[in-house]
Structure formats: structure tokens, C-alpha cells
Write an enzyme that holds these catalytic residues in place. Structure first.
Site, PDB file in Angstrom:
ATOM      1  N   LEU A  45       0.967  -1.271   0.042  1.00 28.83           N
ATOM      2  CA  LEU A  45      -0.141   0.033  -0.036  1.00 28.83           C
ATOM      3  C   LEU A  45       0.966   1.206  -0.130  1.00 28.83           C
ATOM      4  CD1 LEU A  45      -2.393  -1.005   2.841  1.00 28.83           C
ATOM      5  CD2 LEU A  45      -3.243  -0.837   0.158  1.00 28.83           C
ATOM      6  N   GLY A  46       1.980   1.208   0.529  1.00 30.35           N
ATOM      7  CA  GLY A  46       2.932   2.441   0.619  1.00 30.35           C
ATOM      8  C   GLY A  46       4.234   2.043   1.262  1.00 30.35           C
ATOM      9  N   GLY A  48       7.576   4.065   3.417  1.00 33.68           N
ATOM     10  CA  GLY A  48       8.193   5.236   3.748  1.00 33.68           C
ATOM     11  C   GLY A  48       9.716   4.979   4.262  1.00 33.68           C
ATOM     12  N   PHE A  50      11.242   4.066   7.078  1.00 31.31           N
ATOM     13  CA  PHE A  50      11.492   2.917   8.101  1.00 31.31           C
ATOM     14  C   PHE A  50      10.871   1.481   7.764  1.00 31.31           C
ATOM     15  CE2 PHE A  50      12.326   6.578  10.401  1.00 31.31           C
ATOM     16  CZ  PHE A  50      13.671   6.471  10.834  1.00 31.31           C
ATOM     17  N   VAL A  53       4.036  -0.489   4.167  1.00 31.24           N
ATOM     18  CA  VAL A  53       2.586  -0.646   4.662  1.00 31.24           C
ATOM     19  C   VAL A  53       2.108  -1.502   3.542  1.00 31.24           C
ATOM     20  CG1 VAL A  53       0.398  -0.015   5.263  1.00 31.24           C
ATOM     21  CG2 VAL A  53       2.380   1.297   5.918  1.00 31.24           C
ATOM     22  N   LYS A  68       1.673  -2.551   8.839  1.00 31.01           N
ATOM     23  CA  LYS A  68       2.876  -1.769   8.719  1.00 31.01           C
ATOM     24  C   LYS A  68       4.181  -2.627   9.389  1.00 31.01           C
ATOM     25  CE  LYS A  68       4.640   2.810   9.696  1.00 31.01           C
ATOM     26  NZ  LYS A  68       4.324   4.312   9.845  1.00 31.01           N
ATOM     27  N   ASP A 160       3.833  15.426  11.652  1.00 31.34           N
ATOM     28  CA  ASP A 160       3.978  15.306  10.123  1.00 31.34           C
ATOM     29  C   ASP A 160       2.674  15.076   9.381  1.00 31.34           C
ATOM     30  OD1 ASP A 160       5.451  14.422   7.873  1.00 31.34           O
ATOM     31  OD2 ASP A 160       5.387  12.298   8.355  1.00 31.34           O
TER      32      ASP A 160
END
Ligand SMILES: Nc1ncnc2c1ncn2[C@@H]1O[C@H](COP(=O)(O)OP(=O)(O)OP(=O)(O)O)[C@@H](O)[C@H]1O
Length: 207
Positions: A45-46, A48, A50, A53, A68, A160
């Protein structure tokens, strides 16, 4: 006489042993939600800084969740991991925050099992629509403000906030996500949080 004493002590010892064994068996059982083998990865899904997801299927309830996955070797601080997990658990108390169903770890990974926001991000919606009508602006702003107000009551500063981190559920309601940079802090008098954080263009003016 001796025989009698022997007989009375021995069953006592046996029952204690049995109790200990039973207790050990209970502690050794991993609840299904905390067992990585119960999650089947479906798609990404995504991603980042670190970790990533993933959309996953939780076998026990046949339910889609967002998983995650943070790699411990990426050196996200233990404090930040604990803070993010604690805020995700708060999510069950406010409809406008992403909530965690479970948080756990393996030797090399930290995992947050979150509700799956299937409506995408506010960023995707802005790109798709080009602009929002004023009633849509009011709708999203109001839900974001209620979510932030709730966080503030618990002393949480997101740090954020940007359209990529505002998710939408299937009915189109706001779900604030990504508490990886959040801090739990009480603003008292002139005491302020040190350090700049957030996405350029979306930081609070006072930052
Ligand atoms: N619960 C969720 N449901 C659906 N999609 C999600 C969910 N959580 C995250 N995503 C998707 O994954 C992306 C990355 O998630 P998130 O921002 O939490 O990860 P991150 O590793 O902390 O990223 P960053 O380093 O940018 O802060 C989001 O922008 C979103 O597209």
C-alpha cells in the site's frame, strides 16, 4: 507415622507442579492476532523511510488489514516505536484516527496491524479531483480538526500532517495516520517542543 507424612506431602507437591505446568502452557500460547503466520500479504500500500505498509488478510477473521512492517535494522528509535504504537492504540477512541488492532514484534521486525483505510489518501483525492468545493473543504477540515483536537487532549503532537497522511475509509471519512514522528508532550507555559519536523508546505506557521 513416617508413611503417613510421606503420603500427605507428595500430593501437595504434585498439584503445585501441575499448576505451574498449566500456567506455563497459558503463557506460551501466542494470541492469534500476534502471530505473523496468521497474516497473508496481498499487496503493497505504501512505503516510507523505516518500512512498508502492506494490505494483508488476517486468516482468523478473514478480514483485510493494513500491516505496517518496520525493520529493526533501520534503527527507528525504541521510544518512537513505542510512541507510534501507543497512539495507534488510542485510535479506537476517536473515529478520525487510524486504529491498531494489534502491535507486536519478531526478532527482526516491528509490526502494527491497523484498520485498512480503503478510500486512499487525501493527496490522491486532491490529484484526482483537481480542487474541492467549499462544502468538501469544510467536511474534511472539520474531521481533521476533531481528530487533532482529540490528539491534543492526550498531549499528542502529530508533527507530520500532510495530505499523504490523511487516509479515507470506504465511506470517505477521514482517518489520520502515520504517527512515526509524533511526540507526546504537555505544553506548559512557555515550554515548547524543540526540533523542526514535518513536510515543507504543511508545517504549522509557528514551526
Ligand atoms: N491503515 C492504512 N490503510 C491504508 N493505507 C495505508 C494505511 N497506513 C498506511 N497506508 C499507506 O501507506 C503509506 C505509507 O504509510 P506511513 O506513512 O504510515 O508509512 P511511513 O513508513 O511512516 O512513511 P513516512 O516515512 O513517509 O512517514 C501511506 O501514505 C498510505 O498510502
Amino acid at each position: 507415622m513416617d508413611k503417613k507424612r510421606k503420603r500427605s506431602r507428595s500430593p501437595e507437591k504434585t498439584s503445585t507442579e501441575r499448576r505451574d505446568k498449566k500456567r506455563y502452557r497459558v503463557e506460551a500460547t501466542t494470541p492469534p492476532a500476534l502471530d505473523i503466520n496468521n497474516y497473508q500479504l496481498v499487496k503493497k500500500l505504501g512505503e516510507g523511510s523505516f518500512g512498508k505498509v502492506m494490505l494483508a488478510s488476517y486468516a482468523i477473521k478473514k478480514q483485510h488489514v493494513a500491516l505496517k512492517i518496520i525493520e529493526k535494522k533501520k534503527k527507528m528509535s525504541h521510544k518512537d516505536i513505542k510512541t507510534e504504537a501507543a497512539i495507534l492504540r488510542l485510535g479506537r477512541l476517536c473515529p478520525f484516527l487510524i486504529r491498531a488492532y494489534a502491535t507486536f514484534q519478531t526478532e527482526s521486525l516491528v509490526l502494527y496491524v491497523m484498520e485498512y483505510a480503503r478510500g486512499g489518501t487525501l493527496h490522491q483525492l486532491i490529484k484526482q479531483k483537481g480542487y474541492f468545493k467549499s462544502h468538501e473543504v469544510r467536511f474534511y477540515s472539520a474531521e481533521i480538526v476533531v481528530g487533532l483536537q482529540f490528539l491534543q487532549e492526550y498531549g499528542v503532537v502529530h508533527r507530520d500532517l500532510e495530505p499523504e497522511n490523511i487516509l479515507l475509509n470506504k465511506e470517505g471519512h477521514v482517518k489520520i495516520a502515520d504517527f512515526g514522528l509524533a511526540c507526546v508532550h504537555e505544553f506548559k507555559g512557555s515550554k515548547a517542543y524543540n526540533g523542526i519536523s514535518g513536510a515543507y508546505g504543511y508545517m504549522a506557521p509557528e514551526v
